[in-house]
Design a protein around this motif. Sequence first.
Motif, short mmCIF file in Angstrom:
data_model
loop_
_atom_site.label_atom_id
_atom_site.label_comp_id
_atom_site.label_asym_id
_atom_site.label_seq_id
_atom_site.Cartn_x
_atom_site.Cartn_y
_atom_site.Cartn_z
N GLN B 5 4.09 2.15 -8.23
CA GLN B 5 2.71 1.74 -8.96
C GLN B 5 1.62 1.93 -7.81
O GLN B 5 1.64 1.35 -6.74
CB GLN B 5 2.36 0.58 -9.67
CG GLN B 5 2.93 0.67 -11.11
CD GLN B 5 2.90 -0.56 -11.62
OE1 GLN B 5 2.93 -1.56 -11.03
NE2 GLN B 5 2.28 -0.78 -13.14
N LYS B 6 0.43 2.56 -8.33
CA LYS B 6 -0.77 2.41 -7.27
C LYS B 6 -1.14 0.86 -7.04
O LYS B 6 -1.07 0.10 -7.95
CB LYS B 6 -2.00 3.06 -7.91
CG LYS B 6 -3.24 3.07 -7.17
CD LYS B 6 -4.52 3.69 -7.81
CE LYS B 6 -5.54 3.88 -6.87
NZ LYS B 6 -6.59 4.37 -7.29
N VAL B 100 -1.21 4.66 -2.67
CA VAL B 100 -2.72 4.86 -2.96
C VAL B 100 -2.71 5.83 -4.06
O VAL B 100 -3.91 5.85 -4.80
CB VAL B 100 -3.55 5.51 -1.83
CG1 VAL B 100 -3.64 3.96 -0.73
CG2 VAL B 100 -2.83 6.45 -1.14
N ILE B 101 -1.82 6.56 -4.42
CA ILE B 101 -1.91 7.52 -5.49
C ILE B 101 -0.52 7.72 -6.49
O ILE B 101 0.35 7.66 -5.26
CB ILE B 101 -2.23 8.98 -4.92
CG1 ILE B 101 -3.66 9.01 -4.47
CG2 ILE B 101 -2.15 10.15 -6.09
CD1 ILE B 101 -4.08 10.33 -3.76
N SER B 102 -0.50 7.46 -7.45
CA SER B 102 0.76 7.61 -8.43
C SER B 102 0.69 8.63 -9.33
O SER B 102 0.02 8.40 -10.41
CB SER B 102 1.13 6.37 -8.59
OG SER B 102 2.52 6.43 -9.31
N GLU B 103 1.01 9.74 -9.56
CA GLU B 103 0.77 10.75 -10.77
C GLU B 103 1.96 11.57 -10.57
O GLU B 103 2.30 12.25 -9.54
CB GLU B 103 -0.63 10.90 -10.72
CG GLU B 103 -1.09 11.65 -9.48
CD GLU B 103 -2.53 12.00 -9.40
OE1 GLU B 103 -3.36 11.42 -10.37
OE2 GLU B 103 -2.99 13.10 -8.96
N LEU B 109 1.58 7.26 0.09
CA LEU B 109 1.22 5.93 0.43
C LEU B 109 0.26 6.04 1.72
O LEU B 109 0.68 6.86 2.76
CB LEU B 109 2.36 5.22 0.84
CG LEU B 109 3.65 5.08 -0.08
CD1 LEU B 109 4.70 6.01 -0.02
CD2 LEU B 109 4.12 3.56 0.08
N ASN B 110 -0.59 5.20 1.91
CA ASN B 110 -1.06 5.10 3.33
C ASN B 110 -0.24 4.31 4.26
O ASN B 110 0.19 3.11 3.74
CB ASN B 110 -2.39 4.30 3.29
CG ASN B 110 -3.63 5.28 2.87
OD1 ASN B 110 -3.54 6.78 2.60
ND2 ASN B 110 -4.69 4.84 2.37
N VAL B 111 0.05 4.72 5.13
CA VAL B 111 1.17 3.98 6.08
C VAL B 111 0.35 3.85 7.59
O VAL B 111 -0.30 4.49 8.09
CB VAL B 111 2.39 4.68 6.26
CG1 VAL B 111 3.12 4.71 5.07
CG2 VAL B 111 2.21 6.11 6.90
N SER B 112 0.67 2.69 8.31
CA SER B 112 0.14 2.40 9.66
C SER B 112 0.90 1.68 10.36
O SER B 112 2.06 0.73 9.60
CB SER B 112 -1.16 1.92 9.53
OG SER B 112 -1.29 0.89 8.79
N ILE B 113 1.00 1.57 11.65
CA ILE B 113 1.53 0.47 12.43
C ILE B 113 0.54 -0.06 13.26
O ILE B 113 -0.19 0.64 13.84
CB ILE B 113 2.51 1.16 13.34
CG1 ILE B 113 3.77 1.44 12.43
CG2 ILE B 113 3.05 0.19 14.58
CD1 ILE B 113 5.20 1.65 13.18
N THR B 127 4.53 10.89 1.57
CA THR B 127 4.53 11.03 0.08
C THR B 127 6.00 11.14 -0.42
O THR B 127 6.79 11.54 0.47
CB THR B 127 3.84 12.54 -0.38
OG1 THR B 127 4.88 13.48 0.22
CG2 THR B 127 2.45 12.72 -0.09
N ILE B 128 6.37 10.71 -1.58
CA ILE B 128 7.62 10.72 -2.25
C ILE B 128 7.65 11.22 -3.45
O ILE B 128 6.72 10.92 -4.23
CB ILE B 128 8.16 9.31 -2.17
CG1 ILE B 128 7.92 8.87 -0.60
CG2 ILE B 128 9.79 9.26 -2.60
CD1 ILE B 128 8.45 7.26 -0.79
N LYS B 129 8.47 12.20 -3.73
CA LYS B 129 8.71 12.70 -5.16
C LYS B 129 9.97 12.04 -5.76
O LYS B 129 11.18 11.63 -5.01
CB LYS B 129 9.16 14.18 -5.30
CG LYS B 129 7.85 15.05 -4.83
CD LYS B 129 8.41 16.53 -4.79
CE LYS B 129 7.50 17.21 -4.10
NZ LYS B 129 8.14 18.80 -3.77
N PHE B 130 9.66 11.41 -7.09
CA PHE B 130 10.82 10.47 -7.54
C PHE B 130 11.08 11.08 -9.04
O PHE B 130 10.26 11.86 -9.57
CB PHE B 130 10.51 9.20 -7.49
CG PHE B 130 9.24 8.85 -8.27
CD1 PHE B 130 7.99 8.85 -7.59
CD2 PHE B 130 9.21 8.28 -9.64
CE1 PHE B 130 6.81 8.59 -8.53
CE2 PHE B 130 7.97 7.90 -10.23
CZ PHE B 130 6.88 8.07 -9.68
#
Lengths: 127, 130
Positions: B5-6, B100-103, B109-113, B127-130
């Motif tokens: 979910q977003k 940040v986006i789910s559609e 996802l925004n990712v950072s370190i 990005t991930i496809k599911f």
Amino acid sequence: MKLSELDTNMPLIDTNIMLSRDILAKYMGSINSSSNSDKTIYNPIFFPTAIIFGEIFNKYSLPDGTIHLSQKISFSKPIKQNSMVHAFAKINKNTIKAGKRIISIKIEITNNKKTILHESMCNLLIS
Amino acid sequence: MNKYQKGYKTKSQAMTITQSKVISYAYSSGDINPIHINSEFAKKTMFKKTIAHGMMIGAFLGEMLFSEYGDVWLTSGSIDIKFKSPIYMDETIETYGEVVISENNIIKLNVSITKNDGTEAIKGYATIKF
């Protein structure tokens, strides 16, 4: 041969690479995640590209002060642990911006059926 | 909250980067650039000290996403990151991820370190496809 002297589209490596469990275990140890590799039959996504970078940097000398600016990896199929893959890498761009040389390297990882598994692109800043 | 979910935030992971881990990474990956492992060499560079490999630090984001999404991440993901600031030895870093986006069965996802002084070392998205 120096990486910075290579022209666009120049192949860097075109070879089979064994992604052995031994190397994976050492790699996972260094990133503090040895437990994760036991939870899947697949390699972590950065691992194959990291090994191929090592091959490239061993084959071509990197100028002092080289900086890794960015990294993009996309993967259409997972790569099983302890498997042989084919790695093809080439110079995607070799340009100078504001007096600094930027080299872009494209890597394709394929299986024995020539199916693309991973594709990656990195930009290196050469001082 | 459902992890697809977003607004879902991944569990952050913190770790301290040590010279021994960086040397171990260098020899396991084959990337033995002296800027990572030779302090005398590093003194002559703009960084003055040895720095961790960008790919080593990026791998922590891969591990964070694997911890959250398992083989779904390994089979249908992508990641695009920029290295913004070097990581020196004995610095502690922390991973971050937020959907940040789910559609259409795809999440971004925004990712950072981030370093413990608040400096962003890596920033990008996955990005991930599911």
